[in-house]
Scaffold this motif. Structure first.
Motif, PDB file in Angstrom:
ATOM      1  N   TYR A  25       0.803  -1.218   0.000  1.00  0.00           N
ATOM      2  CA  TYR A  25       0.000   0.000   0.000  1.00  0.00           C
ATOM      3  C   TYR A  25       0.845   1.281   0.000  1.00  0.00           C
ATOM      4  O   TYR A  25       0.298   2.382   0.049  1.00  0.00           O
ATOM      5  N   PHE A  26       2.165   1.141  -0.100  1.00  0.00           N
ATOM      6  CA  PHE A  26       3.017   2.332  -0.023  1.00  0.00           C
ATOM      7  C   PHE A  26       2.725   3.330  -1.150  1.00  0.00           C
ATOM      8  O   PHE A  26       2.744   4.541  -0.930  1.00  0.00           O
ATOM      9  N   GLU A  27       2.494   2.842  -2.356  1.00  0.00           N
ATOM     10  CA  GLU A  27       2.229   3.760  -3.472  1.00  0.00           C
ATOM     11  C   GLU A  27       0.997   4.613  -3.206  1.00  0.00           C
ATOM     12  O   GLU A  27       1.030   5.846  -3.321  1.00  0.00           O
ATOM     13  N   ILE A  28      -0.104   3.974  -2.838  1.00  0.00           N
ATOM     14  CA  ILE A  28      -1.336   4.727  -2.639  1.00  0.00           C
ATOM     15  C   ILE A  28      -1.259   5.596  -1.387  1.00  0.00           C
ATOM     16  O   ILE A  28      -1.851   6.678  -1.334  1.00  0.00           O
ATOM     17  N   ILE A  29      -0.511   5.168  -0.380  1.00  0.00           N
ATOM     18  CA  ILE A  29      -0.348   5.999   0.818  1.00  0.00           C
ATOM     19  C   ILE A  29       0.368   7.303   0.461  1.00  0.00           C
ATOM     20  O   ILE A  29      -0.013   8.387   0.928  1.00  0.00           O
ATOM     21  N   ARG A  30       1.398   7.224  -0.376  1.00  0.00           N
ATOM     22  CA  ARG A  30       2.089   8.447  -0.794  1.00  0.00           C
ATOM     23  C   ARG A  30       1.123   9.395  -1.512  1.00  0.00           C
ATOM     24  O   ARG A  30       1.160  10.618  -1.315  1.00  0.00           O
ATOM     25  N   GLU A  31       0.245   8.840  -2.326  1.00  0.00           N
ATOM     26  CA  GLU A  31      -0.726   9.667  -3.050  1.00  0.00           C
ATOM     27  C   GLU A  31      -1.757  10.272  -2.101  1.00  0.00           C
ATOM     28  O   GLU A  31      -2.161  11.427  -2.265  1.00  0.00           O
ATOM     29  N   LEU A  32      -2.180   9.503  -1.107  1.00  0.00           N
ATOM     30  CA  LEU A  32      -3.133  10.021  -0.128  1.00  0.00           C
ATOM     31  C   LEU A  32      -2.489  11.103   0.736  1.00  0.00           C
ATOM     32  O   LEU A  32      -3.128  12.104   1.073  1.00  0.00           O
ATOM     33  N   ASN A  33      -1.218  10.914   1.079  1.00  0.00           N
ATOM     34  CA  ASN A  33      -0.488  11.961   1.808  1.00  0.00           C
ATOM     35  C   ASN A  33      -0.477  13.264   1.016  1.00  0.00           C
ATOM     36  O   ASN A  33      -0.645  14.353   1.583  1.00  0.00           O
ATOM     37  N   ALA A  34      -0.267  13.155  -0.290  1.00  0.00           N
ATOM     38  CA  ALA A  34      -0.202  14.347  -1.142  1.00  0.00           C
ATOM     39  C   ALA A  34      -1.527  15.103  -1.171  1.00  0.00           C
ATOM     40  O   ALA A  34      -1.560  16.305  -1.452  1.00  0.00           O
ATOM     41  N   LYS A  35      -2.620  14.392  -0.869  1.00  0.00           N
ATOM     42  CA  LYS A  35      -3.946  15.018  -0.810  1.00  0.00           C
ATOM     43  C   LYS A  35      -4.268  15.539   0.591  1.00  0.00           C
ATOM     44  O   LYS A  35      -5.375  16.005   0.842  1.00  0.00           O
ATOM     45  N   GLY A  36      -3.305  15.420   1.510  1.00  0.00           N
ATOM     46  CA  GLY A  36      -3.489  15.979   2.844  1.00  0.00           C
ATOM     47  C   GLY A  36      -3.981  15.008   3.893  1.00  0.00           C
ATOM     48  O   GLY A  36      -4.396  15.428   4.979  1.00  0.00           O
ATOM     49  N   TYR A  37      -3.897  13.698   3.609  1.00  0.00           N
ATOM     50  CA  TYR A  37      -4.387  12.693   4.558  1.00  0.00           C
ATOM     51  C   TYR A  37      -3.227  12.019   5.297  1.00  0.00           C
ATOM     52  O   TYR A  37      -2.227  11.637   4.686  1.00  0.00           O
ATOM     53  N   ALA A  38      -3.378  11.854   6.583  1.00  0.00           N
ATOM     54  CA  ALA A  38      -2.544  10.922   7.335  1.00  0.00           C
ATOM     55  C   ALA A  38      -3.075   9.512   7.074  1.00  0.00           C
ATOM     56  O   ALA A  38      -4.245   9.331   6.714  1.00  0.00           O
ATOM     57  N   CYS A  39      -2.226   8.516   7.224  1.00  0.00           N
ATOM     58  CA  CYS A  39      -2.629   7.133   6.959  1.00  0.00           C
ATOM     59  C   CYS A  39      -2.119   6.209   8.058  1.00  0.00           C
ATOM     60  O   CYS A  39      -1.043   6.427   8.624  1.00  0.00           O
ATOM     61  N   ALA A  40      -2.899   5.170   8.338  1.00  0.00           N
ATOM     62  CA  ALA A  40      -2.476   4.135   9.279  1.00  0.00           C
ATOM     63  C   ALA A  40      -3.021   2.798   8.792  1.00  0.00           C
ATOM     64  O   ALA A  40      -4.153   2.725   8.293  1.00  0.00           O
ATOM     65  N   ILE A  41      -2.225   1.749   8.929  1.00  0.00           N
ATOM     66  CA  ILE A  41      -2.596   0.437   8.405  1.00  0.00           C
ATOM     67  C   ILE A  41      -1.959  -0.635   9.276  1.00  0.00           C
ATOM     68  O   ILE A  41      -0.865  -0.443   9.819  1.00  0.00           O
ATOM     69  N   MET A  42      -2.635  -1.777   9.428  1.00  0.00           N
ATOM     70  CA  MET A  42      -2.086  -2.905  10.178  1.00  0.00           C
ATOM     71  C   MET A  42      -2.083  -4.148   9.306  1.00  0.00           C
ATOM     72  O   MET A  42      -2.849  -4.260   8.349  1.00  0.00           O
ATOM     73  N   ASP A  43      -1.184  -5.074   9.634  1.00  0.00           N
ATOM     74  CA  ASP A  43      -1.224  -6.414   9.043  1.00  0.00           C
ATOM     75  C   ASP A  43      -2.170  -7.264   9.872  1.00  0.00           C
ATOM     76  O   ASP A  43      -1.982  -7.411  11.088  1.00  0.00           O
ATOM     77  N   TRP A  44      -3.193  -7.847   9.231  1.00  0.00           N
ATOM     78  CA  TRP A  44      -4.056  -8.795   9.941  1.00  0.00           C
ATOM     79  C   TRP A  44      -3.220  -9.969  10.434  1.00  0.00           C
ATOM     80  O   TRP A  44      -2.136 -10.235   9.903  1.00  0.00           O
ATOM     81  N   GLN A  45      -3.737 -10.698  11.417  1.00  0.00           N
ATOM     82  CA  GLN A  45      -3.068 -11.949  11.795  1.00  0.00           C
ATOM     83  C   GLN A  45      -2.968 -12.835  10.556  1.00  0.00           C
ATOM     84  O   GLN A  45      -3.858 -12.857   9.725  1.00  0.00           O
ATOM     85  N   GLY A  46      -1.836 -13.524  10.442  1.00  0.00           N
ATOM     86  CA  GLY A  46      -1.625 -14.368   9.267  1.00  0.00           C
ATOM     87  C   GLY A  46      -1.061 -13.622   8.078  1.00  0.00           C
ATOM     88  O   GLY A  46      -0.887 -14.212   7.005  1.00  0.00           O
ATOM     89  N   HIS A  47      -0.761 -12.334   8.239  1.00  0.00           N
ATOM     90  CA  HIS A  47      -0.301 -11.507   7.136  1.00  0.00           C
ATOM     91  C   HIS A  47       0.946 -10.718   7.521  1.00  0.00           C
ATOM     92  O   HIS A  47       1.137 -10.372   8.693  1.00  0.00           O
ATOM     93  N   GLY A  48       1.759 -10.388   6.513  1.00  0.00           N
ATOM     94  CA  GLY A  48       2.900  -9.517   6.738  1.00  0.00           C
ATOM     95  C   GLY A  48       3.773 -10.009   7.873  1.00  0.00           C
ATOM     96  O   GLY A  48       4.161 -11.179   7.944  1.00  0.00           O
TER      97      GLY A  48
END
Length: 315
Positions: free
Chosen positions: A56-79
């Protein structure tokens, strides 16, 4: 697979910070977050099955550029979150209620971060993440100003097999005490499987290679096929979200983005759930595969415009 094309999509967003917390069983959950200067809101991102934060790094950078902070977690079994049986070759579940509890703990952790805690929250969720977060919103309808769901997992393909055969197979697996084993047709991650699967999630020749590249170069991030137990609990959760009893509780304004060429989730079930939600809009993205947010630009840009319009309307 040309890494020179893929690596820019996996570049960490500016000021990216990693964190972790323990769930109620003292198991580790990984998360990450960042904030641009003077953010207008916080987007909570809920990833889909098999995905990890790095995708999700690509889209997070784009959302940041629109003025949004972002937060994300890896579900259990992921990442880099915990794996049942310490095994990333299979994804198991003891019930989606556990994922909902861990999502709630994640939000509590985010609320403790000075740069984020006063910001209004909106949700962007994909696939399995959409299923879990809808159920969270049924009990917590005021957490988010609005929720944008991309190809939510409200039904599984192939329809007929799931509807008629899966219950029989699951009963047999349970009686044979094999719920922790790979379900039929599932296997540990491998390059051959990944190269077939990537054509079912995006038609973009670069973005669809993000996950295969990550999983090949960073084996610890891999997510294998599901177990009979995961399938059992997924079907239970899907069934709950096809009832007016649960959906009537979800009063958060919701948008469901439907991929016109989705072969992973059942679009008709998404439409059915949309009619049960008190405040829901839908849009079909023609030509899109399951990961609309990772599609080729002519489709993806329409999705992003839709997302920004929807968030702007409710903030």
């Amino acid at each position: 697979m040309n890494k020179d094309n893929i690596l820019p999509l996996l570049t960490s967003p500016q000021n990216w910070q990693w964190g972790e917390f323990k769930n109620n069983d003292r198991q580790q959950i990984r998360y990450g977050w960042n904030a641009p200067d003077d953010p207008k809101a916080l987007i909570i991102i809920a990833e889909g099955r098999t995905e990890c934060i790095e995708e999700y790094f690509e889209i997070i950078r784009e959302l940041n550029a629109k003025g949004y902070a972002c937060a994300i977690m890896d579900w259990q079994g992921h990442g880099l979150s915990y794996r049942h049986f310490d095994d990333n070759s299979r994804q198991h579940s003891y019930g989606f209620d556990r994922d909902i509890d861990e999502f709630s703990l994640f939000l509590s952790k985010i609320d403790g971060i000075q740069e984020l805690k006063e910001l209004p929250k909106v949700l962007m969720a994909h696939s399995m993440g959409g299923n879990i977060t809808l159920r969270y919103m049924a009990e917590n309808p005021d957490t988010f100003k609005c929720a944008y769901l991309i190809a939510p997992m409200l039904g599984l393909q192939p329809k007929r097999i799931i509807k008629y055969i899966a219950p029989i197979i699951l009963r047999a697996a349970s009686s044979l005490k094999r719920m922790h084993k790979h379900a039929l047709g599932q296997t540990k991650w491998n390059e051959t499987f990944a190269n077939i699967a990537k054509h079912k999630v995006s038609s973009d020749p670069i973005r669809r290679n993000k996950q295969p590249y990550l999983f090949k170069t960073q084996p610890e991030l891999r997510c294998g096929g599901v177990t009979f137990g995961w399938l059992h609990h997924a079907l239970q959760s899907i069934a709950m979200l096809q009832t007016s009893e649960l959906c009537n509780k979800i009063t958060t304004p919701t948008f469901i983005a439907i991929a016109g060429k989705d072969v992973v989730v059942d679009n008709q079930k998404s439409k059915n759930t949309a009619t049960l939600l008190p405040k829901c809009e839908t849009q079909i993205f023609d030509g899109a595969e399951h990961q609309i947010h990772a599609e080729r630009d002519e489709i993806r840009n329409v999705l992003l415009d839709s997302l920004h319009d929807f968030f702007g309307k409710h903030l």
